[in-house]
Design a protein around this motif. Structure first.
Motif, short mmCIF file in Angstrom:
data_model
loop_
_atom_site.label_atom_id
_atom_site.label_comp_id
_atom_site.label_asym_id
_atom_site.label_seq_id
_atom_site.Cartn_x
_atom_site.Cartn_y
_atom_site.Cartn_z
N PHE A 83 69.64 -39.07 70.41
CA PHE A 83 68.98 -37.79 70.65
C PHE A 83 69.40 -36.74 69.63
O PHE A 83 70.42 -36.07 69.78
N ASN A 84 68.61 -36.61 68.58
CA ASN A 84 68.82 -35.55 67.61
C ASN A 84 67.48 -35.15 67.00
O ASN A 84 66.45 -35.79 67.24
N GLU A 85 67.50 -34.06 66.21
CA GLU A 85 66.23 -33.53 65.70
C GLU A 85 65.54 -34.47 64.72
O GLU A 85 64.31 -34.44 64.61
N CYS A 86 66.31 -35.29 64.00
CA CYS A 86 65.69 -36.25 63.08
C CYS A 86 64.76 -37.21 63.84
O CYS A 86 63.65 -37.48 63.40
N LEU A 87 65.25 -37.70 64.96
CA LEU A 87 64.45 -38.62 65.77
C LEU A 87 63.24 -37.91 66.35
O LEU A 87 62.14 -38.47 66.38
N LEU A 88 63.44 -36.67 66.84
CA LEU A 88 62.31 -35.92 67.39
C LEU A 88 61.20 -35.76 66.37
O LEU A 88 60.02 -35.97 66.67
N MET A 89 61.58 -35.37 65.15
CA MET A 89 60.57 -35.14 64.11
C MET A 89 59.92 -36.45 63.66
O MET A 89 58.72 -36.50 63.38
N THR A 90 60.71 -37.52 63.60
CA THR A 90 60.17 -38.82 63.19
C THR A 90 59.14 -39.32 64.19
O THR A 90 58.03 -39.73 63.82
N VAL A 91 59.51 -39.31 65.48
CA VAL A 91 58.59 -39.79 66.52
C VAL A 91 57.34 -38.93 66.57
O VAL A 91 56.22 -39.44 66.64
N ALA A 92 57.52 -37.60 66.53
CA ALA A 92 56.37 -36.70 66.63
C ALA A 92 55.42 -36.84 65.45
O ALA A 92 54.20 -36.93 65.63
N SER A 93 55.96 -36.88 64.25
CA SER A 93 55.10 -36.93 63.05
C SER A 93 54.42 -38.28 62.89
O SER A 93 53.22 -38.36 62.60
N LEU A 94 55.18 -39.38 63.09
CA LEU A 94 54.56 -40.71 62.99
C LEU A 94 53.59 -40.94 64.14
O LEU A 94 52.55 -41.60 63.95
N GLY A 95 53.90 -40.37 65.31
CA GLY A 95 52.97 -40.47 66.43
C GLY A 95 51.65 -39.80 66.11
O GLY A 95 50.58 -40.31 66.48
N ALA A 96 51.71 -38.67 65.41
CA ALA A 96 50.48 -37.98 65.01
C ALA A 96 49.67 -38.85 64.06
O ALA A 96 48.43 -38.91 64.15
N PHE A 97 50.34 -39.54 63.15
CA PHE A 97 49.63 -40.45 62.23
C PHE A 97 48.96 -41.58 63.01
O PHE A 97 47.83 -41.97 62.72
N ILE A 98 49.67 -42.12 64.00
CA ILE A 98 49.15 -43.24 64.77
C ILE A 98 47.86 -42.88 65.52
O ILE A 98 46.93 -43.69 65.61
N ILE A 99 47.79 -41.64 66.03
CA ILE A 99 46.57 -41.24 66.76
C ILE A 99 45.53 -40.63 65.81
O ILE A 99 44.54 -40.06 66.27
N GLY A 100 45.77 -40.75 64.50
CA GLY A 100 44.77 -40.32 63.52
C GLY A 100 44.87 -38.87 63.08
O GLY A 100 44.03 -38.40 62.32
N GLU A 101 45.90 -38.15 63.55
CA GLU A 101 46.07 -36.74 63.14
C GLU A 101 47.00 -36.69 61.93
O GLU A 101 48.13 -36.21 61.99
N TYR A 102 46.47 -37.17 60.79
CA TYR A 102 47.30 -37.27 59.59
C TYR A 102 47.80 -35.90 59.12
O TYR A 102 48.98 -35.74 58.77
N GLY A 103 46.90 -34.95 59.08
CA GLY A 103 47.27 -33.61 58.63
C GLY A 103 48.33 -32.98 59.52
O GLY A 103 49.25 -32.32 59.03
N GLU A 104 48.21 -33.18 60.83
CA GLU A 104 49.17 -32.61 61.77
C GLU A 104 50.56 -33.23 61.57
O GLU A 104 51.56 -32.51 61.52
N GLY A 105 50.60 -34.55 61.47
CA GLY A 105 51.88 -35.22 61.27
C GLY A 105 52.54 -34.80 59.97
O GLY A 105 53.76 -34.60 59.91
N CYS A 106 51.72 -34.66 58.95
CA CYS A 106 52.22 -34.24 57.64
C CYS A 106 52.74 -32.81 57.68
O CYS A 106 53.81 -32.50 57.15
N ALA A 107 52.00 -31.92 58.34
CA ALA A 107 52.40 -30.51 58.43
C ALA A 107 53.71 -30.37 59.19
O ALA A 107 54.56 -29.54 58.83
#
Length: 318
Positions: A83-107
């Motif tokens: 549980f740290n911020e690196c994991l939070l950002m990794t899961v959130a950003s890659l999750g956005a890519f997985i659901i097709g929100e490439y721009g959101e994950g990148c931002a």
């Protein structure tokens, strides 16, 4: 340097000790990421380019700033630090890519990297203040965590898992029990992870104390650990952890004012950070329209700016 800052540095594997040496590379990565992100956004929103082109542009942008973060999160997991911020950002950003929100994950990753750069700059300034103490007094700086710092360090260990649990509940409950859309609530849950990033909270307390220590140093008052300021604020002895080149009543009064300002600003920073995050969290979960994930990321970057600016008040002691 405070223990929680040291932990923050270690968890990210960003060598803040060499921030001045590495900041040019960090700036270049951020600029490359921003350039490809802008290109991807223009292609997606205005040129209606093929999806694969947009994906490639956003992927390059993501890798430029996100590779180290993802790598660090994997290494932390292998070391048992989940549980740290690196994991939070990794899961959130890659999750956005997985659901097709490439721009959101990148931002999300781009804004997070900008926030980390801000943190690095603030920590570098803090260390310069501590080196002044060591070079003007000839005595080593000995860290003793103040009560506020210890509280934040303990709070962060509890806070991050709670954010993860809230995100999971946000993802599961509406689709399973309220006929919600899986895509919508996965997106909202990922936004919760982004909002919950504790970077701004972690840096809030030590930064205000470091600024107060710097203000004291300029007057020939050397504070050897942050706990000395907190003790002084509670009416403790001015000689405990503090050395005066000229121990006048005026300088003692200045040190007491610095201690009071450091504690007050630290508490203000934490209150502001938690309040803003709570408001954005409520909006992300209950707003009829999905809150953009990049706005969730910006909330942490924005809070970091506010914490830094507010902490500078500790430099001005009257």
């Amino acid at each position: 340097m405070s223990e929680n800052i040291q932990s923050h540095e270690h968890d990210h594997s960003h060598n803040h000790e060499n921030f001045e040496k590495t900041k040019k590379g960090a700036i270049i990565k951020i600029l490359i990421s921003a350039l490809f992100f802008a290109a991807g956004y223009i292609c997606e929103e205005f040129l209606s380019a093929p999806n694969i082109i947009c994906f490639i542009l956003f992927a390059v942008s993501y890798i430029a700033v996100g590779f180290e973060v993802v790598k660090d999160s994997i290494e932390d997991i292998l070391e048992g630090k989940i549980f740290n911020e690196c994991l939070l950002m990794t899961v959130a950003s890659l999750g956005a890519f997985i659901i097709g929100e490439y721009g959101e994950g990148c931002a999300v990753m781009l804004l997070y990297s900008i926030g980390e750069f801000i943190h690095g700059a603030a920590i570098s300034k803090s260390k310069k203040a501590i080196r002044k103490i060591e070079n003007e007094s000839g005595k080593p700086h000995i860290h003793q965590s103040s009560e506020n710092e210890s509280f934040i360090a303990s709070f962060a260990k509890i806070y991050t898992p709670i954010i993860c649990v809230i995100a999971i509940l946000v993802i599961l409950i509406p689709p399973l029990f309220l006929s919600g859309s899986w895509r919508e609530w996965i997106y909202r849950g990922l936004s919760v992870l982004v909002i919950g990033c504790p970077c701004a909270i972690v840096i809030s307390v030590p930064l205000s104390f470091s600024c107060a220590i710097d203000a004291c140093t300029r007057r020939g008052i050397y504070v050897y650990h942050t706990n000395a300021l907190e003790k002084l604020n509670k009416g403790g002895n001015a000689d405990d952890g503090i050395y005066f080149e000229n121990k006048s009543e005026e300088n003692i009064a200045f040190a007491k004012k610095a201690a009071k300002k450091a504690v007050a600003v630290a508490r203000e920073n934490v209150a502001i950070a938690l309040s803003v995050k709570l408001v954005v969290l409520i909006l992300a979960v209950f707003l009829d329209k999905e809150l953009p994930m990049w706005l969730a990321a910006f909330s942490d970057v924005g809070i970091s700016f506010i914490a830094i600016l507010n902490s500078l008040r500790s430099l001005r002691i009257r």
